[in-house]
Enzyme design. Sequence first.
Site, PDB file in Angstrom:
ATOM      1  NE  ARG A  34       1.874  -5.286  11.250  1.00  0.00           N
ATOM      2  CZ  ARG A  34       3.055  -5.225  10.620  1.00  0.00           C
ATOM      3  NH1 ARG A  34       4.125  -5.798  11.146  1.00  0.00           N
ATOM      4  NH2 ARG A  34       3.156  -4.591   9.471  1.00  0.00           N
TER       5      ARG A  34
ATOM      6  NE  ARG B  39      -4.474  -1.564   9.922  1.00  0.00           N
ATOM      7  CZ  ARG B  39      -3.404  -1.149   9.245  1.00  0.00           C
ATOM      8  NH1 ARG B  39      -3.375   0.035   8.683  1.00  0.00           N
ATOM      9  NH2 ARG B  39      -2.361  -1.937   9.124  1.00  0.00           N
TER      10      ARG B  39
ATOM     11  CE  LYS C 156      -2.185  -0.971   3.894  1.00  0.00           C
ATOM     12  NZ  LYS C 156      -1.688  -2.294   4.320  1.00  0.00           N
TER      13      LYS C 156
ATOM     14  NE  ARG D 128       6.212  -0.702  10.176  1.00  0.00           N
ATOM     15  CZ  ARG D 128       5.109  -0.634   9.459  1.00  0.00           C
ATOM     16  NH1 ARG D 128       5.084   0.108   8.375  1.00  0.00           N
ATOM     17  NH2 ARG D 128       4.052  -1.312   9.820  1.00  0.00           N
TER      18      ARG D 128
ATOM     19  NE  ARG E  86       7.371  -2.876   6.444  1.00  0.00           N
ATOM     20  CZ  ARG E  86       6.057  -2.634   6.343  1.00  0.00           C
ATOM     21  NH1 ARG E  86       5.577  -2.085   5.258  1.00  0.00           N
ATOM     22  NH2 ARG E  86       5.241  -2.947   7.311  1.00  0.00           N
TER      23      ARG E  86
HETATM   24  P1  ADP Z   1       0.924  -2.286   7.793  1.00  0.00           P
HETATM   25  O1  ADP Z   1      -0.168  -2.054   6.801  1.00  0.00           O
HETATM   26  O2  ADP Z   1       2.154  -2.850   7.199  1.00  0.00           O
HETATM   27  O3  ADP Z   1       0.468  -3.037   9.025  1.00  0.00           O
HETATM   28  P2  ADP Z   1       0.712   0.441   8.851  1.00  0.00           P
HETATM   29  O4  ADP Z   1       1.786   1.426   8.904  1.00  0.00           O
HETATM   30  O5  ADP Z   1      -0.488   0.770   7.999  1.00  0.00           O
HETATM   31  O6  ADP Z   1       1.417  -0.882   8.347  1.00  0.00           O
HETATM   32  O7  ADP Z   1       0.152   0.120  10.325  1.00  0.00           O
HETATM   33  C1  ADP Z   1       0.990  -0.206  11.395  1.00  0.00           C
HETATM   34  C2  ADP Z   1       0.189  -0.323  12.702  1.00  0.00           C
HETATM   35  O8  ADP Z   1      -0.406   0.949  13.012  1.00  0.00           O
HETATM   36  C3  ADP Z   1      -0.997  -1.284  12.655  1.00  0.00           C
HETATM   37  O9  ADP Z   1      -0.614  -2.602  12.959  1.00  0.00           O
HETATM   38  C4  ADP Z   1      -1.915  -0.676  13.755  1.00  0.00           C
HETATM   39  O10 ADP Z   1      -1.481  -1.016  15.045  1.00  0.00           O
HETATM   40  C5  ADP Z   1      -1.694   0.817  13.592  1.00  0.00           C
HETATM   41  N1  ADP Z   1      -2.695   1.418  12.668  1.00  0.00           N
HETATM   42  C6  ADP Z   1      -2.441   1.958  11.452  1.00  0.00           C
HETATM   43  N2  ADP Z   1      -3.571   2.398  10.870  1.00  0.00           N
HETATM   44  C7  ADP Z   1      -4.577   2.120  11.742  1.00  0.00           C
HETATM   45  C8  ADP Z   1      -5.979   2.299  11.723  1.00  0.00           C
HETATM   46  N3  ADP Z   1      -6.601   2.851  10.671  1.00  0.00           N
HETATM   47  N4  ADP Z   1      -6.706   1.874  12.805  1.00  0.00           N
HETATM   48  C9  ADP Z   1      -6.112   1.326  13.850  1.00  0.00           C
HETATM   49  N5  ADP Z   1      -4.794   1.111  13.932  1.00  0.00           N
HETATM   50  C10 ADP Z   1      -4.023   1.501  12.900  1.00  0.00           C
END
Ligand code: ADP
Length: 191
Positions: free
Chosen positions: A145, A89, A14, A134, A128
Amino acid sequence: MLNVVIFGAPGSGKGTQSEKLIEKYGLKHVSTGDLLRAEIKGKSQLGQMAESYMSKGQLVPDEVVIGMLEGLVQRNGHVKGFIFDGFPRTLAQGEALDAMLTKYNEKVNVVLSLEVEDEELIVRLLKRGEISGRSDDNRETIESRLRVYYNQTAPLKDFYEEQGKLVRIPGQGSIDDIFASMATVLDRITV
Ligand code: ADP
């Protein structure tokens, strides 16, 4: 406005594709993950709270994430459109996004869903983790996740499919080929 949701499991690409899309279409990138990581780095109260969820691979509570985006959408009324990356999400977030945009007579135009097999996601996220460091890209957190994605996030696909907005994009192959498939979809949309 052209408002795009880029949807997919963790590791589906994404962020990578969003960067290419903002460049080509001049859209404003809204990554809730990046926004939350910035809060953690700045050691804000919100950041400290968010970190306790993120480090376990759980979702940050809806109210927090929704509250963070409301102000941002409000402040950016002049942009050509948004790319929402990592948001929504949950179904509650999807409904909140519709409500936010409706206030400005706007809507989600299209949802691009990157489809990638689990085995590939795990390989990408572990890699990654090695490169970027990270902290949530370790095997245990990755598994949680992915579980969270299937239980809480994937149901949004039906939500958008029922609205006729979901377009599935094969997310394996070269970055440029995947981008080209997305661009073909966006070029067909007139707003
Ligand atoms: P990835 O898609 O690789 O998991 P992100 O950077 O989108 O990476 O998200 C990392 C973490 O941030 C998620 O596992 C969650 O804990 C938190 N997070 C991100 N976006 C949201 C969201 N819209 N609602 C709740 N938690 C979120």
